[in-house]
Design an enzyme around this catalytic site. Structure first.
Site, PDB file in Angstrom:
ATOM      1  N   GLY A  11      36.764 -12.529 -48.294  1.00  0.00           N
ATOM      2  CA  GLY A  11      35.673 -13.217 -47.677  1.00  0.00           C
ATOM      3  C   GLY A  11      34.505 -12.958 -48.572  1.00  0.00           C
ATOM      4  CG  LEU A  15      25.165 -13.559 -44.599  1.00  0.00           C
ATOM      5  CD1 LEU A  15      24.152 -14.292 -45.645  1.00  0.00           C
ATOM      6  CD2 LEU A  15      24.798 -13.808 -43.134  1.00  0.00           C
ATOM      7  CE  LYS A 141      35.247 -11.585 -37.204  1.00  0.00           C
ATOM      8  NZ  LYS A 141      35.537 -11.185 -38.516  1.00  0.00           N
ATOM      9  N   PRO A 164      29.227  -4.970 -36.931  1.00  0.00           N
ATOM     10  CG  PRO A 164      29.416  -6.174 -38.959  1.00  0.00           C
ATOM     11  CD  PRO A 164      30.010  -5.896 -37.462  1.00  0.00           C
ATOM     12  CG  HIS A 180      24.817 -16.888 -37.452  1.00  0.00           C
ATOM     13  ND1 HIS A 180      25.541 -16.922 -38.398  1.00  0.00           N
ATOM     14  CD2 HIS A 180      25.641 -16.339 -36.467  1.00  0.00           C
ATOM     15  CE1 HIS A 180      26.755 -16.503 -38.059  1.00  0.00           C
ATOM     16  NE2 HIS A 180      27.064 -16.461 -36.874  1.00  0.00           N
ATOM     17  CD1 TRP A 203      18.853 -25.788 -28.615  1.00  0.00           C
ATOM     18  CD2 TRP A 203      20.806 -25.078 -28.534  1.00  0.00           C
ATOM     19  NE1 TRP A 203      19.903 -26.799 -29.065  1.00  0.00           N
ATOM     20  CE2 TRP A 203      21.071 -26.136 -28.786  1.00  0.00           C
ATOM     21  CE3 TRP A 203      21.931 -24.230 -28.288  1.00  0.00           C
ATOM     22  CZ2 TRP A 203      22.393 -26.865 -29.007  1.00  0.00           C
ATOM     23  CZ3 TRP A 203      23.235 -24.894 -28.457  1.00  0.00           C
ATOM     24  CH2 TRP A 203      23.337 -26.037 -28.977  1.00  0.00           C
TER      25      TRP A 203
END
Length: 315
Positions: A11, A15, A141, A164, A180, A203
């Site tokens: 990955g 990010l 996860k 994290p 996000h 939101w």
């Protein structure tokens, strides 16, 4: 890890993965694998196996798997769950069968129950139902977390797990729907500033609190964990800073320079009321975040502006 060891960041174009690669380079590691030019198709077991055969990595960071904000989790739960299950199963199994010296799997704070005690401790994992808006992703996860523990239990594999906090930083997705919260707010408040919009809708109620960690600080924490942590239990990777969504929006408004009104829409989902990690075990290893929150926001907004200019200029 030694500076000439073969280190694979699965990955490496995400990010977190890209930040780990940057931090490894800064620290002088020279044999790095992963990223957009050197990554197999992680959804195909045979491709992952072939990669491990040829590259023979000695250390593996798993920062792979699709992720997104509340809206992405609402719209694509099957995609997020299936992608993460495939990726983690292929990588963890191949790492074991190819005798990797150590592996760090990055789970998510979404693994914690919606109403667990705060700040969240690893003892609370699986003690209650997950937040419904990201249940599918969180379960995937958790499966990766438990798979690492199962390989340790059955085979003695040196696999560890990090959890994290909410991560933001260079390379984030600034789209308004699937990103996000920090990247989404930067993108929306900037657009409102440019168009002169008198209000921006946010939101939820603005009351939920989230812990945030700058991705470069997280990358350094991951390398620290890979170097010195060997526990069976997951280790939380947090900065110790939590803010309400309303406090966050005000900070981003200041950084962006938007002067209009922020309006909250309580008909939209809030998600978990509070997500903060007990990262005392991480700090006991000697790690501390190096970047202040406001300076990190300022850096990310500057990067966002540069990206906007490049898109405007065209090829």
């Amino acid at each position: 890890m030694q500076t000439n060891d073969r280190i694979y960041v699965a990955g490496g174009d995400t990010l977190i993965g890209a930040a780990i690669l940057r931090q490894l380079q800064r620290q002088g590691f020279t044999h790095l694998l992963g990223g957009s030019s050197g990554e197999p198709d992680l959804n195909l077991a045979v491709a992952v196996d072939d990669f491990f055969d040829q590259a023979a990595p000695e250390y593996v960071f798993i920062a792979a798997g699709k992720s997104g904000g509340i809206e992405a989790n609402r719209k694509y739960p099957a995609d997020l769950m299936l992608d993460n299950l495939r990726v983690e199963c292929h990588l963890i199994d191949s790492a074991y069968r190819h005798d990797v010296k150590k592996l760090l799997y990055l789970a998510s704070s979404c693994c914690y129950p919606k109403h667990c005690q705060q700040p969240m401790r690893v003892e609370s994992l699986l003690s209650g139902p997950l937040e419904p808006t990201n249940e599918a992703y969180g379960l995937a996860k958790i499966a990766g977390l438990k798979l690492c523990q199962a390989y340790r239990q059955q085979y003695g594999a040196n696999f560890v797990v990090g959890i994290p906090a909410n991560t933001f930083g260079s390379g984030d997705d600034f789209s308004t729907e699937d990103s996000h919260v920090i990247a989404a707010l930067i993108g929306r408040l900037h657009a409102a500033k440019i168009t002169g919009a008198p209000t921006v809708e946010i939101w939820g109620t603005g009351t939920p609190r989230r812990e945030f960690i700058f991705v470069d600080d997280l990358a350094e924490a991951c390398i620290t964990v890979m170097q010195v942590y060997a526990g069976l239990d997951p280790i939380n990777l947090g900065s110790g800073l939590d803010l309400s969504i309303a406090e966050l929006a005000e900070l981003i408004r200041e950084v962006v320079g938007y002067v209009g009104e922020l309006r909250y829409d309580p008909s939209r989902p809030d998600g978990m009321p509070l997500k903060a990690l007990d990262s005392s075990q991480l700090t006991s290893l000697g790690w501390r975040p190096a970047t202040t929150f406001r300076s990190a926001l300022t850096m990310i907004y500057a990067e966002f502006l540069q990206t906007q200019r490049e898109h405007a200029d065209g090829p």
